[in-house]
Design an enzyme around this catalytic site. Structure first.
Site, PDB file in Angstrom:
ATOM      1  N   GLU A   1       4.331  -5.748   6.966  1.00 25.47           N
ATOM      2  CA  GLU A   1       3.552  -4.720   7.675  1.00 25.47           C
ATOM      3  C   GLU A   1       3.934  -4.579   9.138  1.00 25.47           C
ATOM      4  OE1 GLU A   1       2.346  -6.843   5.496  1.00 25.47           O
ATOM      5  OE2 GLU A   1       0.752  -5.963   4.281  1.00 25.47           O
TER       6      GLU A   1
ATOM      7  N   GLY B   1       0.594  -5.085   0.656  1.00 26.08           N
ATOM      8  CA  GLY B   1      -0.567  -5.064  -0.226  1.00 26.08           C
ATOM      9  C   GLY B   1      -0.265  -5.690  -1.578  1.00 26.08           C
TER      10      GLY B   1
ATOM     11  N   GLU C   1      -0.768  -9.274  -1.095  1.00 23.12           N
ATOM     12  CA  GLU C   1      -2.214  -9.450  -0.863  1.00 23.12           C
ATOM     13  C   GLU C   1      -2.984  -9.356  -2.178  1.00 23.12           C
ATOM     14  OE1 GLU C   1      -1.934  -6.419   2.299  1.00 23.12           O
ATOM     15  OE2 GLU C   1      -3.169  -7.783   3.483  1.00 23.12           O
TER      16      GLU C   1
ATOM     17  N   ALA D   1       0.860  -1.179   0.000  1.00 24.21           N
ATOM     18  CA  ALA D   1       0.000   0.000   0.000  1.00 24.21           C
ATOM     19  C   ALA D   1       0.896   1.227   0.000  1.00 24.21           C
ATOM     20  CB  ALA D   1      -0.865  -0.012   1.252  1.00 24.21           C
TER      21      ALA D   1
HETATM   22  N1  3HC Z   1       4.681   3.282  -0.140  1.00 23.36           N
HETATM   23  C1  3HC Z   1       5.197   4.472  -0.485  1.00 23.36           C
HETATM   24  N2  3HC Z   1       6.468   4.645  -0.903  1.00 23.36           N
HETATM   25  C2  3HC Z   1       7.242   3.544  -0.969  1.00 23.36           C
HETATM   26  C3  3HC Z   1       6.772   2.277  -0.610  1.00 23.36           C
HETATM   27  C4  3HC Z   1       5.421   2.159  -0.192  1.00 23.36           C
HETATM   28  N3  3HC Z   1       4.906   0.974   0.147  1.00 23.36           N
HETATM   29  N4  3HC Z   1       7.778   1.395  -0.785  1.00 23.36           N
HETATM   30  C5  3HC Z   1       8.832   2.085  -1.226  1.00 23.36           C
HETATM   31  N5  3HC Z   1       8.517   3.387  -1.347  1.00 23.36           N
HETATM   32  C6  3HC Z   1       9.364   4.475  -1.827  1.00 23.36           C
HETATM   33  C7  3HC Z   1      10.494   4.806  -0.864  1.00 23.36           C
HETATM   34  O1  3HC Z   1      10.081   5.694   0.136  1.00 23.36           O
HETATM   35  C8  3HC Z   1      11.504   5.409  -1.803  1.00 23.36           C
HETATM   36  O2  3HC Z   1      11.086   6.734  -2.050  1.00 23.36           O
HETATM   37  P1  3HC Z   1      12.162   7.904  -2.290  1.00 23.36           P
HETATM   38  O3  3HC Z   1      12.919   7.489  -3.522  1.00 23.36           O
HETATM   39  O4  3HC Z   1      11.334   9.108  -2.443  1.00 23.36           O
HETATM   40  O5  3HC Z   1      13.033   7.915  -1.051  1.00 23.36           O
HETATM   41  C9  3HC Z   1      11.318   4.616  -3.093  1.00 23.36           C
HETATM   42  O6  3HC Z   1      10.020   4.018  -2.995  1.00 23.36           O
HETATM   43  C10 3HC Z   1      12.329   3.527  -3.280  1.00 23.36           C
HETATM   44  O7  3HC Z   1      12.380   2.754  -2.098  1.00 23.36           O
HETATM   45  P2  3HC Z   1      13.754   2.292  -1.456  1.00 23.36           P
HETATM   46  O8  3HC Z   1      14.717   3.433  -1.434  1.00 23.36           O
HETATM   47  O9  3HC Z   1      13.453   1.625  -0.186  1.00 23.36           O
HETATM   48  O10 3HC Z   1      14.261   1.262  -2.549  1.00 23.36           O
HETATM   49  P3  3HC Z   1      14.885  -0.178  -2.353  1.00 23.36           P
HETATM   50  O11 3HC Z   1      15.053  -0.712  -3.725  1.00 23.36           O
HETATM   51  O12 3HC Z   1      16.073  -0.116  -1.456  1.00 23.36           O
HETATM   52  O13 3HC Z   1      13.792  -1.046  -1.570  1.00 23.36           O
HETATM   53  C11 3HC Z   1      11.618  -1.966  -1.149  1.00 23.36           C
HETATM   54  C12 3HC Z   1      12.555  -1.326  -2.171  1.00 23.36           C
HETATM   55  C13 3HC Z   1      12.208  -3.303  -0.693  1.00 23.36           C
HETATM   56  C14 3HC Z   1      10.297  -2.181  -1.789  1.00 23.36           C
HETATM   57  C15 3HC Z   1      11.496  -1.049   0.091  1.00 23.36           C
HETATM   58  O14 3HC Z   1      11.198   0.249  -0.358  1.00 23.36           O
HETATM   59  C16 3HC Z   1      10.419  -1.460   1.042  1.00 23.36           C
HETATM   60  O15 3HC Z   1      10.662  -2.314   1.876  1.00 23.36           O
HETATM   61  N6  3HC Z   1       9.249  -0.805   0.942  1.00 23.36           N
HETATM   62  C17 3HC Z   1       8.177  -0.972   1.904  1.00 23.36           C
HETATM   63  C18 3HC Z   1       7.509  -2.300   1.787  1.00 23.36           C
HETATM   64  C19 3HC Z   1       6.372  -2.388   2.767  1.00 23.36           C
HETATM   65  O16 3HC Z   1       6.537  -2.177   3.959  1.00 23.36           O
HETATM   66  N7  3HC Z   1       5.194  -2.719   2.262  1.00 23.36           N
HETATM   67  C20 3HC Z   1       4.030  -2.791   3.083  1.00 23.36           C
HETATM   68  C21 3HC Z   1       3.323  -1.487   3.068  1.00 23.36           C
HETATM   69  S1  3HC Z   1       1.942  -1.423   4.135  1.00 23.36           S
HETATM   70  C22 3HC Z   1       0.768  -2.328   3.316  1.00 23.36           C
HETATM   71  O17 3HC Z   1       0.983  -2.805   2.250  1.00 23.36           O
HETATM   72  C23 3HC Z   1      -0.533  -2.424   4.014  1.00 23.36           C
HETATM   73  C24 3HC Z   1      -1.422  -3.421   3.369  1.00 23.36           C
HETATM   74  O18 3HC Z   1      -1.430  -4.606   4.113  1.00 23.36           O
HETATM   75  C25 3HC Z   1      -2.811  -2.900   3.252  1.00 23.36           C
END
Ligand code: 3HC
Length: 699
Positions: free
Chosen positions: A127, A104, A107, A63
């Site tokens: 998450e 997400g 999911e 998400a």
């Molecule tokens: N939402 C918004 N922005 C995100 C994002 C997300 N889920 N995931 C990554 N980004 C953004 C980062 O903030 C970064 O932005 P920036 O360039 O402006 O700083 C850009 O994408 C690139 O990310 P990284 O610098 O972290 O790039 P990497 O290649 O090193 O890593 C990644 C990529 C492994 C995908 C890492 O970004 C990550 O772990 N992201 C979060 C994953 C996560 O926690 N997902 C769950 C979200 S909550 C959810 O899904 C709820 C659901 O259950 C409803």
């Protein structure tokens, strides 16, 4: 229909591609577009099946975390409703997982009827690391595909699994060959005869799980997840999946997800997610800034710190030369390193082969003339300005002109050290935290003369070494220790005035730190803090200094290394017990200082300690030693164990409210004198009703 979704037909298959760089996150626009395109395909008589995939290297990283603080527009479906549209679709929908499918993203894939996955892709439910539980059906669908035990491990642990494993676990149906999309399209057509296979309807893998299993899981993670809510809620939600109907499970998940998402702990963890990424962004340094290659390193000083730093290079595959004044010192230093690696091998964390490889990368010498072609030298000798200047002068003469010379000093003026060389533009600080082979933080110190190239190289090096590098300016104690010393002094004052060390420690531990200041003092050495304090006396002799530290130091109880400090450590145990002798000394010292001992409430202890940190953090910001408030939060999390779910001292301050903190610090100012004066920045932000997050440091 939407510019974050691309749609095309491949024969009778509708291909929906999410194109929302950089992470293909499920933003409002993506959710809306996905629902609309799916519905359109279901209504299209010429469409027999659908493939959902991502553009670029990611499927969907989850998400959109940035939108968690925003209100969902009315025309955008909730995550669960989007999944319902997909899962209840009348034609087979295949997820073509082309890369990372996190949160997400996984999911969404599980909401589809079938999954084809590309080699190298990763799937996971991280998450919990953001203080929430999966909120788009993950807690209910993952157990149905992979079984309860695997789902618990993945959802509670938050770590991803690789594509091959995802297939073995039943999360994906097939590992694709070279052309994922072509295979997914063919697979979708093959499934037309079978029709949709909604994941919610699969029950075969749920099995009957003993309720005791969940209870034991809760106990197993209790210590590791102290203070957090999300891990336990993840277990609860999976238990609901195993015991209740699907719809009931989804409703449970939705309620918990929303409650945790809107709570302070998740806000703090989301703040840390972005703060960790912000630290890499440095004004004036871009992708075009040249970065020097680091292929050969040297570390001056083979003590515990120097040895730990050398291990970092070897761990990253970089050859490193350990330098000391005598062969005996080097032999001892190398033995310590070997012992550290051997410990990892015996615990099964490292193979013997890897240990041998790493040891082979570490050489040693007593002569700077062997360092001529070294790319970076890290000096890690004891804190003596004259000695450091001498070493830097000699290194300057011995090394090639491009060599970066970095000091690991935690307190000395690196501008002055740099001035002892002919290359001040290549001199900087690389402040590792002890134990250097374990702690993730590096305070990278920018001197007045350091070039952008030097700083860019240092920041990149931190990444290569697997560290989080935070850029700070030259100043007493830089950022982390400057703040620590103030809070430690306040803790000692509280003890002089009426609190006991174990009372203070308990409050700080309960707040979420791994240990309180007195336990930390026993670990680091009371003699070490004593000598730091002697230096502080020279700098700030006019301030009140804690006398109690002197009194404990005079007993020869230096902490864990002497089996006793503030606490007593029976038989070399690491868990100290309160020591009556110390309590006696404390009471006498209070009398000596003329204090009528008084009780301190837990609230007061916490406020004095943490607000002292915050006020000093504000001064650090004001002086430009840190680039942003969130950088200080990262330093305090990785360097000192400030609990992630509290978001670091500056984020915590914003949550408490700066007006409240300003009032309290003004009171401490009256109690302790000018060194606890409220920072001007704290005062002005509090006056304007703002937080540290609103403060932008002018470059
Ligand atoms: N939402 C918004 N922005 C995100 C994002 C997300 N889920 N995931 C990554 N980004 C953004 C980062 O903030 C970064 O932005 P920036 O360039 O402006 O700083 C850009 O994408 C690139 O990310 P990284 O610098 O972290 O790039 P990497 O290649 O090193 O890593 C990644 C990529 C492994 C995908 C890492 O970004 C990550 O772990 N992201 C979060 C994953 C996560 O926690 N997902 C769950 C979200 S909550 C959810 O899904 C709820 C659901 O259950 C409803």
């Amino acid at each position: 229909m939407s510019d974050v979704i691309e749609f095309r037909k491949v024969g009778a298959v509708g291909v929906i591609t999410i194109n929302n760089p950089p992470a293909n996150a499920l933003s409002f626009a993506v959710v809306k577009g996905l629902a609309e395109h799916t519905t359109a395909c279901m209504n299209d008589e010429l469409c027999d099946a659908v493939v959902v995939t991502g553009a670029g290297k990611m499927f969907v990283a989850g998400a959109d975390i940035r939108e968690f603080n925003m209100t969902r527009p009315d025309d955008v479906p909730e995550f669960h409703d989007l999944m319902k549209v997909i899962e209840e679709g009348s034609k087979p929908i295949v997820a073509a997982v082309n890369g990372i499918a996190f949160g997400g993203g996984l999911e969404l894939a599980m909401g589809c009827h079938y999954r084809i996955i590309a080699p190298g892709a990763l799937v996971g439910q991280p998450e919990v690391k953001l203080g929430i539980i999966p909120g788009a059906g993950g807690t209910q669908r993952l157990p149905r595909l992979a079984g309860v035990e695997t789902a618990l491990d993945m959802i509670v642990g938050g770590d991803p699994v690789r594509a091959e494993e995802a297939v073995e676990l039943g999360i994906a149906d097939e590992l694709a060959g070279e052309d994922l999309l072509a295979r997914a399209v063919a697979y979708a057509l093959e499934r037309v005869a079978d029709g949709p296979r909604p994941t919610g309807g699969i029950t075969s893998r749920l099995g009957a799980v003993d309720p005791q299993y969940f209870e034991e899981y809760r106990l197993k993670i209790a210590a590791r997840t102290r203070g957090q809510e999300a891990p336990l809620e993840c277990i609860n939600a999976v238990e609901v999946a195993a015991t209740k109907p699907f719809e009931e499970g989804l409703a449970h998940e939705r309620d918990v997800f929303v409650r945790l998402r809107d709570g302070d702990k998740s806000k703090a963890m989301r703040h840390m997610f972005f703060a960790e990424r912000e630290v890499a962004k440095i004004p004036g340094i871009t992708k075009q800034t040249p970065v020097q290659k680091i292929e050969k390193a040297a570390v001056i000083g083979s003590g515990t710190m120097g040895g730990g730093i050398a291990m970092n290079f070897a761990n990253a595959g970089i050859a490193v030369n350990l330098v000391d004044v005598s062969d005996e010192a080097l032999t001892e230093g190398l033995q310590k390193i070997r012992g550290n690696y051997a410990g990892s091998v015996s615990r099964g964390r490292l193979t013997q082969e890897k240990m041998d490889e790493r040891m082979a990368l570490i050489s040693s010498t007593t002569s700077y003339s062997d360092l001529a072609d070294t790319d970076i030298v890290i000096e890690a000798v004891f804190e003596d300005m004259d000695l450091k200047k001498k070493i830097f002068g000699e290194l300057d003469a011995a090394c090639k002109p491009e060599t970066i010379l970095a000091s690991n000093t935690s307190s000395l003026d690196i501008n002055e050290i740099g001035a002892a060389t002919s290359r001040p533009d290549k001199v900087c600080g690389a402040h590792f935290f002890s134990p250097a082979n374990v702690m993730k933080l590096m305070e990278n110190v920018r001197t007045a003369a350091a070039s952008d190239e030097t700083i860019a190289t240092l920041m990149k090096l931190s990444k290569t070494l697997g560290k989080t590098g935070v850029l700070v300016g030259v100043g007493d104690g830089f950022v982390g220790n400057r703040m620590l010393h103030v809070a430690a002094r306040i803790a000692e004052f509280m003890v002089e005035e009426g609190a006991l060390p174990w009372e203070v420690d308990q409050v700080i531990y309960d707040f979420g730190f791994p240990m309180g200041p007195f336990s930390m003092n026993d670990l680091a050495g009371i003699d070490v803090r004593y000598s730091i304090r002697q230096e502080q006396l020279k700098l700030y002799g006019d301030r009140r200094q804690s006398v109690i530290l002197d009194r404990v130091y005079e007993t020869g109880r230096y902490g864990q290394k002497t089996n006793g400090g503030w606490y007593t450590y029976e038989g070399g145990s690491r868990n100290g017990t309160p020591e009556p002798i110390i309590e006696d000394i404390i009471v006498k010292t209070s009398a000596e200082l003329g204090f009528q001992r008084r009780p301190f409430s837990n609230e007061e202890i916490l406020e004095r300690y943490v607000y002292a940190l915050i006020n000093t953090g504000a001064k650090v910001l004001e002086e430009g030693l840190a680039l942003r408030a969130s950088d200080i939060d990262v330093i305090w999390h990785y360097g000192y164990g400030f609990p992630r779910y509290r978001g670091g001292p500056m984020f915590y301050a914003d949550l408490v409210g700066l007006d409240k903190i300003y009032d309290k610090v003004s009171q401490f100012h009256e109690d302790y004198g000018d060194w606890m004066k409220p920072s001007n920045l704290l005062k002005s932000l509090a006056g304007e009703g703002k937080g540290f997050a609103d403060y932008v440091v002018s470059s």
